[in-house]
Design a protein around this motif. Structure first.
Motif, PDB file in Angstrom:
ATOM      1  N   VAL A   8     -29.921 -11.981  -7.035  1.00  0.00           N
ATOM      2  CA  VAL A   8     -31.258 -11.872  -6.485  1.00  0.00           C
ATOM      3  C   VAL A   8     -31.144 -11.507  -5.006  1.00  0.00           C
ATOM      4  O   VAL A   8     -30.443 -12.173  -4.258  1.00  0.00           O
ATOM      5  CB  VAL A   8     -32.002 -13.221  -6.633  1.00  0.00           C
ATOM      6  N   PRO A   9     -31.816 -10.438  -4.575  1.00  0.00           N
ATOM      7  CA  PRO A   9     -31.744 -10.086  -3.152  1.00  0.00           C
ATOM      8  C   PRO A   9     -32.260 -11.228  -2.274  1.00  0.00           C
ATOM      9  O   PRO A   9     -33.266 -11.849  -2.601  1.00  0.00           O
ATOM     10  CB  PRO A   9     -32.662  -8.866  -3.029  1.00  0.00           C
ATOM     11  N   HIS A  10     -31.565 -11.482  -1.201  1.00  0.00           N
ATOM     12  CA  HIS A  10     -31.931 -12.558  -0.281  1.00  0.00           C
ATOM     13  C   HIS A  10     -32.536 -11.929   0.972  1.00  0.00           C
ATOM     14  O   HIS A  10     -31.889 -11.136   1.651  1.00  0.00           O
ATOM     15  CB  HIS A  10     -30.677 -13.368   0.065  1.00  0.00           C
ATOM     16  N   CYS A  33     -37.349 -11.948  -5.221  1.00  0.00           N
ATOM     17  CA  CYS A  33     -36.419 -12.057  -4.096  1.00  0.00           C
ATOM     18  C   CYS A  33     -36.283 -13.524  -3.726  1.00  0.00           C
ATOM     19  O   CYS A  33     -37.205 -14.306  -3.927  1.00  0.00           O
ATOM     20  CB  CYS A  33     -36.945 -11.303  -2.871  1.00  0.00           C
ATOM     21  N   ARG A  34     -35.120 -13.874  -3.192  1.00  0.00           N
ATOM     22  CA  ARG A  34     -34.929 -15.200  -2.630  1.00  0.00           C
ATOM     23  C   ARG A  34     -35.301 -15.068  -1.161  1.00  0.00           C
ATOM     24  O   ARG A  34     -34.893 -14.112  -0.504  1.00  0.00           O
ATOM     25  CB  ARG A  34     -33.467 -15.603  -2.777  1.00  0.00           C
ATOM     26  N   ASN A  62     -24.460 -21.079   7.137  1.00  0.00           N
ATOM     27  CA  ASN A  62     -24.517 -21.647   5.794  1.00  0.00           C
ATOM     28  C   ASN A  62     -23.929 -20.715   4.743  1.00  0.00           C
ATOM     29  O   ASN A  62     -24.066 -20.955   3.562  1.00  0.00           O
ATOM     30  CB  ASN A  62     -25.948 -22.061   5.441  1.00  0.00           C
ATOM     31  N   GLY A  63     -23.308 -19.641   5.204  1.00  0.00           N
ATOM     32  CA  GLY A  63     -22.553 -18.789   4.298  1.00  0.00           C
ATOM     33  C   GLY A  63     -23.340 -17.964   3.302  1.00  0.00           C
ATOM     34  O   GLY A  63     -22.763 -17.328   2.447  1.00  0.00           O
ATOM     35  N   SER A  64     -24.670 -17.977   3.382  1.00  0.00           N
ATOM     36  CA  SER A  64     -25.397 -17.179   2.396  1.00  0.00           C
ATOM     37  C   SER A  64     -25.666 -15.794   2.956  1.00  0.00           C
ATOM     38  O   SER A  64     -26.026 -15.631   4.111  1.00  0.00           O
ATOM     39  CB  SER A  64     -26.699 -17.867   1.992  1.00  0.00           C
ATOM     40  N   LYS A  65     -25.443 -14.810   2.128  1.00  0.00           N
ATOM     41  CA  LYS A  65     -25.559 -13.422   2.537  1.00  0.00           C
ATOM     42  C   LYS A  65     -27.034 -13.021   2.533  1.00  0.00           C
ATOM     43  O   LYS A  65     -27.771 -13.328   1.607  1.00  0.00           O
ATOM     44  CB  LYS A  65     -24.769 -12.586   1.522  1.00  0.00           C
ATOM     45  N   VAL A  66     -27.447 -12.322   3.561  1.00  0.00           N
ATOM     46  CA  VAL A  66     -28.812 -11.818   3.634  1.00  0.00           C
ATOM     47  C   VAL A  66     -28.764 -10.329   3.336  1.00  0.00           C
ATOM     48  O   VAL A  66     -27.964  -9.598   3.908  1.00  0.00           O
ATOM     49  CB  VAL A  66     -29.416 -12.084   5.037  1.00  0.00           C
ATOM     50  N   ASN A  67     -29.604  -9.862   2.414  1.00  0.00           N
ATOM     51  CA  ASN A  67     -29.606  -8.454   2.024  1.00  0.00           C
ATOM     52  C   ASN A  67     -30.604  -7.624   2.822  1.00  0.00           C
ATOM     53  O   ASN A  67     -30.512  -6.411   2.871  1.00  0.00           O
ATOM     54  CB  ASN A  67     -29.935  -8.304   0.538  1.00  0.00           C
TER      55      ASN A  67
END
Length: 143
Positions: A8-10, A33-34, A62-67
């Motif tokens: 899911v695109p962030h 989308c997230r 927090n290591g989460s990738k943003v698209n």
């Protein structure tokens, strides 16, 4: 079929106006989308791990990738334009598409943002059709 968070695109949505922020969040969520929201440019930089006093090596804390990043242009403290500049100066985040939105249609401002590397410029309030276009760009770019 279940899909995982990675599929899911962030999107990071940045707007100082709570109503606008909630609207963008709802539109993005309805387009699968997230969404992470930030109420100003400094908070966005913090989330992305780009605060001045932090090392740039950690992609974000927090290591989460943003698209994709969608930001309002007019915000106190740091404008969307300044946020765009910081993102484009980052070796880690410069490839992340940045969408600038504004309620004011000022051609010089729009051109300035596009020249600095904004993916596109959208007029507020955002509509579902705008978000669907963005969603299409996200999936097209292979994110």
């Amino acid at each position: 079929m279940e899909y995982y968070e990675e599929d899911v695109p962030h999107v990071l949505a940045v707007d100082d106006n709570l109503i606008d922020r909630k609207l963008v969040e709802q539109l993005l969520k309805s387009s699968s989308c997230r969404v992470t929201t930030a109420e100003n440019g400094m908070r966005a930089l913090e989330y992305l791990g780009l605060r001045e006093n932090h090392q740039q090596s950690n992609a974000n804390s927090n290591g989460s990738k943003v698209n994709m990043i969608i930001t309002d242009y007019c915000m106190p403290g740091m404008t969307g334009y300044e946020l765009l500049q910081k993102i484009k100066e980052s070796s880690i985040l410069k490839e992340v598409p940045v969408i600038i939105m504004s309620s004011e249609n000022i051609p010089t401002r729009i051109n300035e943002c596009l020249e600095k590397g904004a993916q596109t410029f959208m007029l507020k309030p955002l509509k579902l059709s705008d978000v669907k276009k963005l969603r299409h760009q996200l999936t097209k770019s292979g994110s």
